[in-house]
Design a protein around this motif. Structure first.
Motif, PDB file in Angstrom:
ATOM      1  N   ARG A 285     109.438 -25.099  46.653  1.00 19.53           N
ATOM      2  CA  ARG A 285     108.033 -25.387  46.355  1.00 19.53           C
ATOM      3  C   ARG A 285     107.149 -24.867  47.464  1.00 19.53           C
ATOM      4  NH1 ARG A 285     105.491 -25.667  41.726  1.00 19.53           N
ATOM      5  NH2 ARG A 285     103.963 -27.354  41.533  1.00 19.53           N
TER       6      ARG A 285
ATOM      7  N   TYR B  64     103.889 -22.094  47.257  1.00 14.00           N
ATOM      8  CA  TYR B  64     102.555 -22.196  47.856  1.00 14.00           C
ATOM      9  C   TYR B  64     102.281 -21.016  48.794  1.00 14.00           C
ATOM     10  CZ  TYR B  64     101.666 -26.913  46.094  1.00 14.00           C
ATOM     11  OH  TYR B  64     101.425 -27.990  45.281  1.00 14.00           O
TER      12      TYR B  64
ATOM     13  N   LYS C  80      94.567 -32.057  42.066  1.00 15.13           N
ATOM     14  CA  LYS C  80      94.608 -32.983  40.940  1.00 15.13           C
ATOM     15  C   LYS C  80      93.223 -33.348  40.433  1.00 15.13           C
ATOM     16  CE  LYS C  80      95.005 -36.936  44.101  1.00 15.13           C
ATOM     17  NZ  LYS C  80      95.809 -38.109  44.475  1.00 15.13           N
TER      18      LYS C  80
ATOM     19  N   TRP D 183      98.826 -33.634  44.695  1.00 17.38           N
ATOM     20  CA  TRP D 183      98.310 -33.417  46.037  1.00 17.38           C
ATOM     21  C   TRP D 183      96.961 -32.704  45.994  1.00 17.38           C
ATOM     22  CZ3 TRP D 183     103.553 -30.683  47.325  1.00 17.38           C
ATOM     23  CH2 TRP D 183     104.565 -31.649  47.400  1.00 17.38           C
TER      24      TRP D 183
ATOM     25  N   GLU E  80     100.037 -30.626  39.777  1.00 13.90           N
ATOM     26  CA  GLU E  80     101.367 -31.001  39.289  1.00 13.90           C
ATOM     27  C   GLU E  80     102.079 -31.910  40.285  1.00 13.90           C
ATOM     28  OE1 GLU E  80     103.251 -27.281  38.721  1.00 13.90           O
ATOM     29  OE2 GLU E  80     102.062 -26.726  36.960  1.00 13.90           O
ATOM     30  N   ASP E  81     101.858 -31.645  41.578  1.00 15.17           N
ATOM     31  CA  ASP E  81     102.523 -32.429  42.618  1.00 15.17           C
ATOM     32  C   ASP E  81     101.749 -33.692  42.999  1.00 15.17           C
ATOM     33  OD1 ASP E  81     104.611 -30.601  42.812  1.00 15.17           O
ATOM     34  OD2 ASP E  81     103.507 -29.337  44.228  1.00 15.17           O
TER      35      ASP E  81
ATOM     36  N   HIS F 292      99.286 -26.048  40.909  1.00 15.30           N
ATOM     37  CA  HIS F 292     100.493 -26.514  41.595  1.00 15.30           C
ATOM     38  C   HIS F 292     100.225 -27.841  42.311  1.00 15.30           C
ATOM     39  CE1 HIS F 292     102.446 -22.901  40.494  1.00 15.30           C
ATOM     40  NE2 HIS F 292     101.996 -22.124  41.465  1.00 15.30           N
ATOM     41  N   LEU F 293      99.070 -27.912  42.993  1.00 11.86           N
ATOM     42  CA  LEU F 293      98.724 -29.144  43.699  1.00 11.86           C
ATOM     43  C   LEU F 293      98.575 -30.302  42.715  1.00 11.86           C
ATOM     44  CD1 LEU F 293      96.090 -27.681  46.197  1.00 11.86           C
ATOM     45  CD2 LEU F 293      98.294 -28.681  46.836  1.00 11.86           C
TER      46      LEU F 293
ATOM     47  N   ILE G 225     108.993 -31.989  51.287  1.00 13.44           N
ATOM     48  CA  ILE G 225     108.643 -30.948  50.338  1.00 13.44           C
ATOM     49  C   ILE G 225     109.831 -29.999  50.166  1.00 13.44           C
ATOM     50  CG2 ILE G 225     107.569 -29.501  52.130  1.00 13.44           C
ATOM     51  CD1 ILE G 225     105.588 -28.522  49.985  1.00 13.44           C
TER      52      ILE G 225
ATOM     53  N   PRO H  86     102.457 -34.388  51.175  1.00 16.39           N
ATOM     54  CA  PRO H  86     103.867 -34.324  51.566  1.00 16.39           C
ATOM     55  C   PRO H  86     104.043 -34.158  53.074  1.00 16.39           C
ATOM     56  CG  PRO H  86     103.166 -32.179  50.840  1.00 16.39           C
ATOM     57  CD  PRO H  86     101.976 -33.096  50.655  1.00 16.39           C
TER      58      PRO H  86
END
Length: 240
Positions: free
Chosen positions: A23, A27, A115, A97, A94-95, A91-92, A19, A14
């Motif tokens: 969110r 982080y 991911k 990243w 899900e996004d 979290h990464l 972003i 991002p």
């Protein structure tokens, strides 16, 4: 702020203007929990070309913070630190990243796979394993010793063998051997397996004849005319 050191957590993907603030706050909260030293780690800035959350801490905190980050990345941290590490990578993921952080006072880069890691848990298994190579090292004074093999130019030294077998193995120094036993394998975040250790229980010495001699010996074991039958059988299996 020359009397402080910076930790820059760079999220790969991002930009600051894409972003969501909520969110970003998620982080930052998880990063604070992961780093610890809550009263002595402070927010510095968001760098503009990518989303880099820059935190700073005094030199006295570096021996506390950096080992936490290393332990988390290696899967060796306690449950609280490991939970923060896991949540950040979730979290990464899900996004879509990933992220990275360079430790101060070193060139070490801590990678947050995101991911790549979330879908595939790291694990180890034990299974029967054999490795072969040129015997170049035997060391140790106890009932179990370490064995080193040269495998395609690389030293593999994560092999153990009982002293009784090692005494016999030593007579084949610089020969090519095969060691068999219980291997411990580990899978990394990319799904690749690597041998962590081998507890060998037996060995055998390999034939070091040249390729021409080996092929000649093999040809003598195959009856004349059977080659075409083998090819025909393989073709039938392929078309089955």
């Amino acid at each position: 702020m020359s009397d402080v050191f910076e930790y820059s957590f760079r999220i790969i993907g991002p930009k600051p203007d894409t972003i969501p603030m909520s969110r970003l706050a998620t982080y930052m909260g998880e990063l604070a929990r992961l780093m610890g030293s809550h009263e002595n780690v402070h927010f510095g800035r968001i760098e503009d070309q990518s989303v880099s959350i820059v935190a700073f801490a005094s030199p006295s905190e570096i021996p506390l913070i950096s080992p936490r980050l290393r332990a988390a990345s290696r899967g060796e941290a306690n449950s609280d630190i490991a939970s923060s590490w896991k949540r950040i990578n979730e979290h990464l993921a899900e996004d879509g990243w990933a992220a990275e952080m360079r430790l101060p006072r070193s060139t070490e880069l801590i990678v947050f796979p995101g991911k790549a890691k979330a879908a595939t848990a790291l694990r180890s298994i034990n299974q029967p394993t054999s490795v072969q190579g040129r015997l170049i090292r035997i060391e140790g004074a106890g009932d179990v010793v370490r064995v080193g093999l040269d495998i395609d130019g690389d030293l593999t030294a994560r092999i153990s063998l009982d002293a009784h077998n090692a005494q016999q193995l030593a007579t084949f120094f610089h020969r090519h051997v095969r060691l068999s036993g219980e291997g411990r394998w580990k899978r990394d975040s990319e799904g690749r397996w690597s041998l962590e250790s081998l507890t060998a229980s037996s060995f055998e010495v390999l034939d070091e004849g040249d390729l021409k001699a080996v092929l000649h010996s093999l040809s003598e074991t195959i009856p004349p005319g059977s080659g075409q039958e083998i090819i025909k059988a393989v073709d039938e299996l392929r078309s089955a």
